[in-house]
Motif scaffolding. Structure first.
Motif, PDB file in Angstrom:
ATOM      1  N   LEU A 141       9.392  11.926   2.165  1.00  0.00           N
ATOM      2  CA  LEU A 141       8.224  12.382   2.904  1.00  0.00           C
ATOM      3  C   LEU A 141       7.211  12.797   1.844  1.00  0.00           C
ATOM      4  O   LEU A 141       7.429  13.766   1.128  1.00  0.00           O
ATOM      5  N   TYR A 142       6.174  12.014   1.740  1.00  0.00           N
ATOM      6  CA  TYR A 142       5.167  12.257   0.713  1.00  0.00           C
ATOM      7  C   TYR A 142       3.776  12.274   1.335  1.00  0.00           C
ATOM      8  O   TYR A 142       3.456  11.439   2.185  1.00  0.00           O
ATOM      9  N   LEU A 168       0.825  -1.216   0.000  1.00  0.00           N
ATOM     10  CA  LEU A 168       0.000   0.000   0.000  1.00  0.00           C
ATOM     11  C   LEU A 168       0.855   1.261   0.000  1.00  0.00           C
ATOM     12  O   LEU A 168       0.535   2.230  -0.693  1.00  0.00           O
ATOM     13  N   VAL A 169       1.944   1.265   0.772  1.00  0.00           N
ATOM     14  CA  VAL A 169       2.833   2.426   0.787  1.00  0.00           C
ATOM     15  C   VAL A 169       3.428   2.631  -0.610  1.00  0.00           C
ATOM     16  O   VAL A 169       3.504   3.764  -1.097  1.00  0.00           O
ATOM     17  N   SER A 170       3.812   1.555  -1.251  1.00  0.00           N
ATOM     18  CA  SER A 170       4.378   1.663  -2.602  1.00  0.00           C
ATOM     19  C   SER A 170       3.335   2.158  -3.599  1.00  0.00           C
ATOM     20  O   SER A 170       3.646   2.949  -4.493  1.00  0.00           O
ATOM     21  N   ASN A 227       3.099   5.762  -2.989  1.00  0.00           N
ATOM     22  CA  ASN A 227       4.338   6.358  -3.497  1.00  0.00           C
ATOM     23  C   ASN A 227       4.232   6.622  -5.002  1.00  0.00           C
ATOM     24  O   ASN A 227       4.495   7.739  -5.477  1.00  0.00           O
ATOM     25  N   ILE A 228       3.822   5.636  -5.743  1.00  0.00           N
ATOM     26  CA  ILE A 228       3.717   5.789  -7.201  1.00  0.00           C
ATOM     27  C   ILE A 228       2.643   6.811  -7.558  1.00  0.00           C
ATOM     28  O   ILE A 228       2.855   7.669  -8.421  1.00  0.00           O
ATOM     29  N   GLY A 278      -0.010   9.324   3.477  1.00  0.00           N
ATOM     30  CA  GLY A 278       1.376   9.716   3.289  1.00  0.00           C
ATOM     31  C   GLY A 278       2.305   8.828   4.080  1.00  0.00           C
ATOM     32  O   GLY A 278       1.868   7.965   4.846  1.00  0.00           O
ATOM     33  N   PHE A 279       3.588   9.056   3.861  1.00  0.00           N
ATOM     34  CA  PHE A 279       4.585   8.266   4.569  1.00  0.00           C
ATOM     35  C   PHE A 279       5.908   9.016   4.611  1.00  0.00           C
ATOM     36  O   PHE A 279       6.127   9.969   3.858  1.00  0.00           O
TER      37      PHE A 279
END
Length: 144
Positions: free
Chosen positions: A94-95, A15-17, A20-21, A73-74
């Motif tokens: 940091l997104y 999910l983070v990836s 990210n994309i 975000g992450f």
């Protein structure tokens, strides 16, 4: 608004990836070639991130910010990736989803990450930002 900032787990890697994309495609389309953005591979990114999260490297932080149980975000950080005379720590990423920018989520996540890095004596920190990414540069300048 209830937000949660928590440590990412290897189960979060996919999910983070995905986030990210999505964020890269939304935020970087003005200064990264569209073909490069379209070629981002979710499975490869998630596999690398899964391995990294599972290893639980000492002095690294992998944080997620959620609103209503949705990752918005992450942040990933730790020791500097390149030798530095000045910095003892680094924010690697940091997104925040574009739909949630400008509402304090980035500030909350940044301050939380900074606090965690300081606990590990990884301060002062450095942050790398693409020169063309004026919005992010303004954010980090504002944050000091």
């Amino acid at each position: 608004m209830t937000i949660i900032i928590r440590d990412a787990t290897k189960e979060d890697a996919w999910l983070v990836s995905q986030v990210n994309i999505q964020i890269w495609r939304e935020s970087y389309s003005d200064f990264i070639d569209k073909r490069d953005l379209e070629s981002l591979n979710l499975d490869e990114m998630a596999s690398r991130r899964h391995a990294f999260y599972a290893a639980k490297h000492k002095h690294h932080l992998n944080l997620i910010i959620e609103e209503r149980h949705q990752i918005i975000g992450f942040c990933e950080g730790g020791p500097p990736r390149e030798p530095s005379e000045y910095a003892k720590g680094e924010i690697y990423t940091l997104y925040i989803r574009q739909s949630h920018q400008g509402r304090g989520f980035g500030k909350s996540l940044f301050l939380y990450a900074l606090k965690e890095l300081r606990k590990q004596h990884l301060s002062p920190i450095l942050v790398g930002v693409l020169r063309e990414n004026r919005k992010s540069m303004a954010f980090y300048e504002y944050m000091g």
